[in-house]
Design a protein around this motif. Structure first.
Motif, short mmCIF file in Angstrom:
data_model
loop_
_atom_site.label_atom_id
_atom_site.label_comp_id
_atom_site.label_asym_id
_atom_site.label_seq_id
_atom_site.Cartn_x
_atom_site.Cartn_y
_atom_site.Cartn_z
N THR A 50 0.72 -1.21 0.09
CA THR A 50 -0.04 0.02 -0.15
C THR A 50 0.89 1.47 -0.17
O THR A 50 1.65 1.40 0.78
CB THR A 50 -0.77 0.05 1.37
N GLU A 81 0.07 4.35 0.62
CA GLU A 81 -0.70 5.25 1.15
C GLU A 81 -0.32 6.65 1.04
O GLU A 81 -1.14 7.77 1.19
CB GLU A 81 -1.23 4.92 2.47
N GLU A 82 0.85 6.87 1.11
CA GLU A 82 1.84 8.47 1.13
C GLU A 82 1.59 9.01 -0.11
O GLU A 82 1.62 10.34 -0.32
CB GLU A 82 3.13 8.27 1.44
N GLU A 96 -1.28 -1.02 -6.89
CA GLU A 96 -0.73 0.45 -6.40
C GLU A 96 -0.25 1.33 -7.37
O GLU A 96 -0.35 2.53 -7.45
CB GLU A 96 0.02 0.20 -5.14
N ARG A 131 6.95 4.66 8.26
CA ARG A 131 5.70 4.36 8.36
C ARG A 131 5.32 3.55 9.61
O ARG A 131 6.43 2.66 10.00
CB ARG A 131 5.06 3.72 7.20
N GLY A 147 0.49 2.39 9.69
CA GLY A 147 -0.52 3.36 8.91
C GLY A 147 -0.08 4.74 8.77
O GLY A 147 -0.51 5.33 7.87
N LYS A 148 0.52 5.07 9.95
CA LYS A 148 0.91 6.59 9.89
C LYS A 148 2.57 6.65 9.84
O LYS A 148 3.31 5.50 9.89
CB LYS A 148 0.53 7.34 11.21
#
Length: 283
Positions: free
Chosen positions: A14, A16-17, A59, A274, A277-278
């Motif tokens: 993922t 996500e960033e 992705e 990371r 998730g953060k």
């Protein structure tokens, strides 16, 4: 113009960033599937490996801008006497993710790269039919495209400063589907325990498939070869890497160490980690 680079210490399953359609080119070489000398036992089975390819392909499709290119250096792998059709399976996976199959280039390593091994030596020990097992001097560079590119979307100014040297294309035979490039030699100081591809590979891909000041992505950054060439060629870059220990290697390879560099001093490298998730900056 200064360039910006971001190394994200996290899994590329993922990204996500990265927002949708935020990068212009993807160049990478995933880990070999359980290669005996590099990644033995890394994946529990071939299905898990294909699952990794499937997730990162999806992705990559999401974060690439429309019309843009994904360059994948990958090859079939022989494990315990069984040959796995990774190139064919990866091609299907990227097509299922939405990409168009554009081209396949064969990377040929120097003839002296291999000595006669136990595999190829079988026919010499047993010179009879059915004993032939060749050693491999080749790897595949598969090129995919997300839809069709709008050439009119690039200004004349950007086209001019991104022009590719035709003499370089002709001299090094970039126009062929066979690229002869030296592999990274074992024992290279910045490549210890890393199956890195040669700098020439991302160098060609970046010049051929991106424009100045655009952003190049490498989901399996490793020691930062793609990111290094992106910086040298006036592109921004983003890399994902799960091994935190490689962060200082990437920093050094890219020229962000303590020693002076010939590159622009106002280029920036951000290394972030990371966390559940953060993510936050590494100090």
């Amino acid at each position: 113009m200064a360039t910006n680079h971001k190394l994200i210490l996290g899994n590329c399953m993922t990204m996500e960033e990265l927002p949708d359609r935020s990068v212009h080119l993807m160049v990478t070489s995933p880990p070999y599937f359980n290669a005996p000398f590099d990644y033995k036992g890394l994946f529990k089975d071939y299905g898990q490996y294909l699952g990794v390819l499937r997730n990162f392909a999806q992705e990559t499709f999401r974060v690439l801008q429309d019309g843009r290119i994904a360059v994948l250096n990958i090859d079939d792998m022989l494990i315990d006497g069984e040959k796995f059709p990774i190139v064919a399976d990866a091609t299907k996976i990227f097509q299922e993710a939405g990409f168009r199959y554009r081209d396949r280039i064969v990377w040929k390593k120097p003839d002296g790269y291999l000595r006669i091994s136990r595999r190829s030596g079988v026919i010499l020990q047993n010179p009879y039919p059915m004993y032939f097992y060749p050693d491999n001097l080749l790897e595949s560079i598969i090129i995919f495209q997300k839809g069709k590119f709008d050439y009119r979307s690039i200004s004349k100014e950007v086209r001019a400063k991104s022009k590719v040297d035709t003499k370089e294309i002709q001299t090094n035979k970039w126009y062929m589907t066979l690229w002869e490039m030296n592999n990274v030699m074992p024992g290279s100081p910045l490549e210890k325990d890393i199956a890195a591809f040669p700098e020439e590979l991302p160098y060609r891909a970046i010049k051929l498939f991106s424009y100045k000041d655009e952003t190049v992505l490498d989901p399996f950054a490793g020691s930062g070869t793609t990111m290094k060439k992106a910086r040298e060629l006036g592109r921004n870059s983003v890399g994902f890497e799960i091994k935190k220990s490689l962060a200082p290697i990437v920093k050094k390879k890219m020229g962000f160490g303590e020693q002076a560099t010939l590159l622009q001093n106002n280029d920036k490298l951000e290394i972030i980690i990371r966390k559940s998730g953060k993510y936050g900056p590494i100090r």
